[in-house]
Design an enzyme around this catalytic site. Structure first.
Site, PDB file in Angstrom:
ATOM      1  N   LYS A   1     -38.305 110.011 -24.941  1.00  0.00           N
ATOM      2  CA  LYS A   1     -37.632 108.868 -24.308  1.00  0.00           C
ATOM      3  C   LYS A   1     -38.429 107.601 -24.632  1.00  0.00           C
ATOM      4  CE  LYS A   1     -36.016 112.445 -21.281  1.00  0.00           C
ATOM      5  NZ  LYS A   1     -34.966 112.922 -22.199  1.00  0.00           N
TER       6      LYS A   1
ATOM      7  N   SER B   1     -32.481 111.509 -14.143  1.00  0.00           N
ATOM      8  CA  SER B   1     -31.829 111.071 -15.373  1.00  0.00           C
ATOM      9  C   SER B   1     -30.355 110.738 -15.218  1.00  0.00           C
ATOM     10  CB  SER B   1     -31.971 112.150 -16.438  1.00  0.00           C
ATOM     11  OG  SER B   1     -31.355 113.348 -15.997  1.00  0.00           O
TER      12      SER B   1
ATOM     13  N   HIS C   1     -38.339 110.388 -17.408  1.00  0.00           N
ATOM     14  CA  HIS C   1     -37.568 109.146 -17.534  1.00  0.00           C
ATOM     15  C   HIS C   1     -38.300 107.930 -16.983  1.00  0.00           C
ATOM     16  CE1 HIS C   1     -33.751 110.890 -18.974  1.00  0.00           C
ATOM     17  NE2 HIS C   1     -34.248 111.968 -18.393  1.00  0.00           N
TER      18      HIS C   1
END
Ligand SMILES: Cc1ncc(COP(=O)(O)O)c(C=O)c1O
Lengths: 87, 402
Positions: B246, B187, B215
């Site tokens: 996300k 990240s 991610h």
């Protein structure tokens, strides 16, 4: 308390050489030096120093052990113990 | 000694830096949201370039409608744990849909991605007989999962399969289970793991692999299944963890696996059992976003075009970019003070990014973490790039460090 120059423990000397670049305030390194309180090295940086030590001695030092260590002397003792166990 | 002494050093550092800039990088309030890439902060509209809204689905019409319908139908909260009264049909259905999308037999939905990792690691590995091996740059929730587990935990060098192999070789024969934890895209720097090499080495030594694609889910792979899909290894990942916060534009997390034993987590995982389940709206939004990801590849294509554009621009401006082009584009600054200054400068130029400083960053670096979104328009990115152009000029005359 003996200084680095007088201490003939090679593990102690090795650790001091790895920590010295992080010793921004120029604190005198002894076995009683507290890594976080005296040197203001953050917890992640301590783990990174330990990684160098692991590679140097070809040993694995668990995070669990490191989180209980406060001083350089305790780190030296832990490495001696693990070296004995893992060799 | 008092309970609060421990806060003193951080407080002093933080207040001093905050005073220099007059803003608090860790206490920004988005006073009014204007869409996936815009917000009003202190009366001024800014471009949001420090989110995790990779596919830009937070305002997706189908997801918004699904969330609204779910609230009307099933209420605002479940008021209970997955283990008790907090499992609705929609929670079950989302588990089935996620498992099908990723190609795993089983999936468990948790209340957040943090809890998914915490819950999986702490119930899979137990002291004294199991060992956990983690990538040094793993997210806090993986470290915390290890702590909650209490099993012996060994770090290996970041993205370095031979460092893992050395540590596996050193293990005592008495060790029972071995769990290797790593992430897909990281990240902070946006760098990616050689997942295939890691999986091959782990399996060679009889270890299981937990891969956190928080991610990279929706971002990598021909179908958006993550870095494991991109490296053609997804079926060999033992435990695939992810988040709804996300690319899925909601709140929640999951663990997927082909091991039937995954189901035991429902009876052994404290972060699953002792917290309320995601709300109906969260589940409905994530389900709708998953359907969009499964049926529409164009968002990912736009995301990567945006990522490449910004990465090329920053490289050309002479910034030290932390990794090859990916949706996370972090630039390295000289130190904390410069990073605070640069962060503030970007805010003044209408751009929000994430400020990240040690110990929250790898190698004690101070960075500005920018993330691009498929929802960024060309105009948004023009604003971002011109702010960074001005920043590079400002930094050319700056010698502040710590
Ligand atoms: C690698 C990684 N894993 C897990 C999480 C936690 O996700 P969530 O926001 O769902 O708790 C994050 C996000 O902060 C992350 O970066």
């Amino acid at each position: 308390m003996t200084s680095i120059q007088e201490d003939d423990d090679l593990v102690f000397r090795k650790i001091c050489s790895l920590i010295e670049p992080l010793n921004e305030k120029g604190v005198k390194l002894t076995r009683d030096t507290d890594l976080i309180a005296d040197l203001e090295i953050d917890s992640v940086a301590v783990l990174d120093v330990v990684m160098d030590i692991e590679d140097n001695y070809d040993i694995s030092i668990p995070v669990n052990t490191i989180s209980e260590i406060k001083t350089i002397g305790e780190l030296v003792d832990a490495i001696h113990a693990i070296k004995k166990e893992q060799s | 000694m008092s309970l609060f002494d421990k806060f003193q050093p951080t407080k002093e550092m933080y207040y001093a830096l905050r005073e220099q800039t007059g803003r608090d990088p860790f206490g920004v309030s988005m006073d009014e949201m204007k869409g996936p890439t815009r917000a009003i902060v202190k009366g001024r509209e800014i471009v949001l370039a420090g989110t995790n809204n990779y596919l830009g689905l937070t305002y997706d019409e189908s997801a918004v409608k699904a969330a609204q319908d779910a609230v009307a139908q099933s209420g605002t909260g479940t008021t209970g744990s997955r283990f008790a009264n907090g499992t609705y049909d929609a929670h079950r259905q989302l588990e089935i849909d996620l498992a099908a999308f990723l190609g795993f037999k089983h999936c468990i939905v948790f209340s957040t991605g943090y809890q998914a990792n915490l819950g999986a690691i702490s119930s899979l590995a137990k002291p004294p007989e199991d060992v956990i091996l983690i990538d040094a740059d793993c997210h806090a929730c993986i470290y915390d999962g290890c702590q909650l587990s209490g099993a012996e935990t060994i770090r290996f060098r970041h993205n370095n399969p031979s460092s893992l192999e050395k540590r596996l070789q050193r293990l005592d024969e008495k060790v029972n289970g071995k769990l290797v934890c790593l992430e897909g895209m990281y990240s902070m720097f946006g760098d990616t793991a050689p997942v295939k090499e890691f999986v091959d080495i782990a399996h060679k030594y009889g270890a299981h692999v937990l891969l956190d694609e928080a991610h990279s889910f929706g971002v990598f792979g021909d179908n958006g299944r993550g870095l494991a899909e991109a490296q053609d290894i997804i079926g060999d990942v033992d435990f695939y963890t992810g988040t709804f916060s996300k690319s899925l534009a909601s709140i929640g997390g999951f663990v997927a696996s082909n091991h039937d034993e995954l189901e035991y987590l429902r009876f052994s995982s404290r972060p699953y059992m002792f917290t309320a389940s995601p709300s109906p709206a969260n589940i409905a939004a994530a389900s709708a976003a998953l359907k969009r990801i499964a049926s529409d590849q164009s968002m990912r294509i736009t995301l990567w075009e945006n990522a490449k554009r910004v990465h090329a621009a920053f490289t050309q401006l002479g910034f030290e970019v932390c990794a090859p082009a990916s949706p996370v584009i972090a630039v390295k600054l000289a130190g904390k003070a410069q990073a605070f200054k640069a962060w503030n400068f970007l805010m003044e130029n209408g751009v929000y990014v994430n400020l990240a400083i040690p110990p929250g960053t790898p190698n004690a670096t101070s960075i500005l973490r920018l993330s691009v979104s498929a929802a960024h328009t060309n105009e948004d990115l023009d604003i971002v790039i011109s702010a960074y152009t001005a920043l590079s000029e400002m930094l050319a005359n700056d010698d502040s460090k710590d």
